[in-house]
Write an enzyme that holds these catalytic residues in place. Structure first.
Site, PDB file in Angstrom:
ATOM      1  N   ASP A  40       0.824  -1.213   0.000  1.00  0.00           N
ATOM      2  CA  ASP A  40       0.000   0.000   0.000  1.00  0.00           C
ATOM      3  C   ASP A  40       0.859   1.264   0.000  1.00  0.00           C
ATOM      4  O   ASP A  40       0.653   2.177   0.807  1.00  0.00           O
ATOM      5  CB  ASP A  40      -0.929   0.016   1.227  1.00  0.00           C
ATOM      6  CG  ASP A  40      -1.634  -1.300   1.464  1.00  0.00           C
ATOM      7  OD1 ASP A  40      -2.034  -1.942   0.478  1.00  0.00           O
ATOM      8  OD2 ASP A  40      -1.792  -1.684   2.637  1.00  0.00           O
ATOM      9  N   GLU A 216     -11.370  -0.596  -3.248  1.00  0.00           N
ATOM     10  CA  GLU A 216     -10.660   0.040  -2.141  1.00  0.00           C
ATOM     11  C   GLU A 216      -9.443   0.790  -2.673  1.00  0.00           C
ATOM     12  O   GLU A 216      -9.156   0.799  -3.874  1.00  0.00           O
ATOM     13  CB  GLU A 216     -10.229  -1.008  -1.115  1.00  0.00           C
ATOM     14  CG  GLU A 216      -9.217  -2.020  -1.644  1.00  0.00           C
ATOM     15  CD  GLU A 216      -8.839  -3.093  -0.637  1.00  0.00           C
ATOM     16  OE1 GLU A 216      -9.549  -3.244   0.369  1.00  0.00           O
ATOM     17  OE2 GLU A 216      -7.825  -3.792  -0.862  1.00  0.00           O
TER      18      GLU A 216
END
Length: 348
Positions: A40, A216
């Protein structure tokens, strides 16, 4: 819709001894993986001429920072821990997907966390540091970002458009069968939502619903009269991929129909290059000040034993981002391990 409000959290001091000011190797070639076992990833190119890097650590227990004058230098830059999970309470588990932003002269980190006794009760939180140097000073817990529903929420990112600040994030919408969709709202402060909270996308295509029904990890880039928002879809194994939303730069981003959604994924696993599950990206600009750079994580193998979230080998990677004649991004394919095309000569 509810307006956001945050309870103030406790202050957390950052130790300053031994902090890296970066690997300053202006001439070093960029190679992938850029940073191993960091998922991420988020890279902020700052006005001080440095790149600031943060990402999810596989232990899910802390927030880290690196910095360098070059993208290549992030690979070997010393890593500082600026915040650790609590031993109890609401910020004690699943420390996920931090992003660092500089807003009105102040540093902010957005991240997700969960209680120790309910590790899937994940919510979004904000840290603030008013020191000009985010490796110094005090990181203060500004509290939780309150959304319209008190449900699973994470992956906050922020950007400005036509003078207004926005937050985009992923959240479970009650009464739906999806894990998460992507939502957008204006902000009245760096930690407070205001006005309507609008769903931009929910998993509807087959490629968004493999393993888990997930949208997401939104990230925004503005070019060619468009605002482009990527998001990640499906489970975090080899099926993980990027989708794309686009909107004209002159529209109300919260208006119905403002965003168009690509019916196909724009960035996926590739057997030829040996990269799997590319996703949860961010964008930055190379040292030349012109070349757009895609920042993302991927694994180097397809088969995973057990829960993919327990496999630590999602590595941070970067590559050039191209542009199509219609003004939308051309992601290409995840490049193979090894040297990356030159991205610039470094900043002074």
């Amino acid at each position: 819709m509810l307006k956001g409000a945050l309870a103030l959290g406790a202050a957390a001091a950052v130790p300053t001894a031994g902090l890296a000011h970066a690997d300053e190797q202006a001439g070093r070639a960029v190679g992938n993986p850029l940073v191993r076992q960091r998922a991420d990833p988020h890279i902020h190119g700052h006005t001080d001429g440095r790149y600031y890097f943060t990402a999810t650590a596989p232990e899910y227990d802390r927030i880290i920072l690196r910095r360098s004058r070059t993208l290549a230098g992030l690979s070997a830059a010393e890593e500082a821990v600026v915040w650790r999970r609590h031993t109890g309470g609401d910020m004690a588990a699943h420390i996920w997907a931090p992003e660092i932003h500089h807003i009105n002269g102040v540093w902010y980190v957005y991240f997700a966390a969960a209680p120790a006794d309910d590790v899937w009760k994940i919510r979004m939180w904000v840290l603030e540091n008013r020191n000009a140097d985010p490796f110094r000073g005090t990181w203060t817990e500004r509290g939780r970002i309150v959304t319209a529903w008190d449900t699973f929420s994470l992956d906050a990112t922020t950007f400005t458009h036509r003078g207004a600040r926005y937050l985009a994030w992923a959240q479970h919408e009650p009464t739906t069968d999806s894990n998460t969709g992507v939502f957008l709202s204006r902000m009245s402060s760096p930690w407070t939502l205001t006005g309507p909270q609008v769903r931009l996308t929910t998993p509807e295509y087959d490629w968004e619903r493999i393993g888990f029904k997930v949208n997401e990890g939104p990230s925004v880039i503005r070019r060619n009269g468009r605002i482009c928002m990527t998001y990640s879809a499906s489970a975090t194994d080899a099926n993980y991929c990027l989708g794309l939303l686009t909107a004209a730069d002159n529209v109300d981003l919260l208006a119905p129909g403002a965003w168009a959604k690509s019916p196909a994924p724009v960035f996926t696993s590739n057997d030829t290059t040996g990269q799997y599950g590319p996703g949860h990206n961010s964008f930055t600009v190379a040292e030349d000040g012109r070349t757009d750079v895609l920042v993302y994580h991927a694994r180097q193998y397809k088969e995973i034993t057990g829960d993919p979230l327990h496999d630590p080998n999602r590595h941070t990677r970067i590559q050039r981002l191209g542009w199509k004649p219609d003004g939308t991004p051309d992601f290409g394919v995840p490049v193979a391990d090894g040297p990356v095309c030159p991205l610039g000569k470094g900043r002074a």
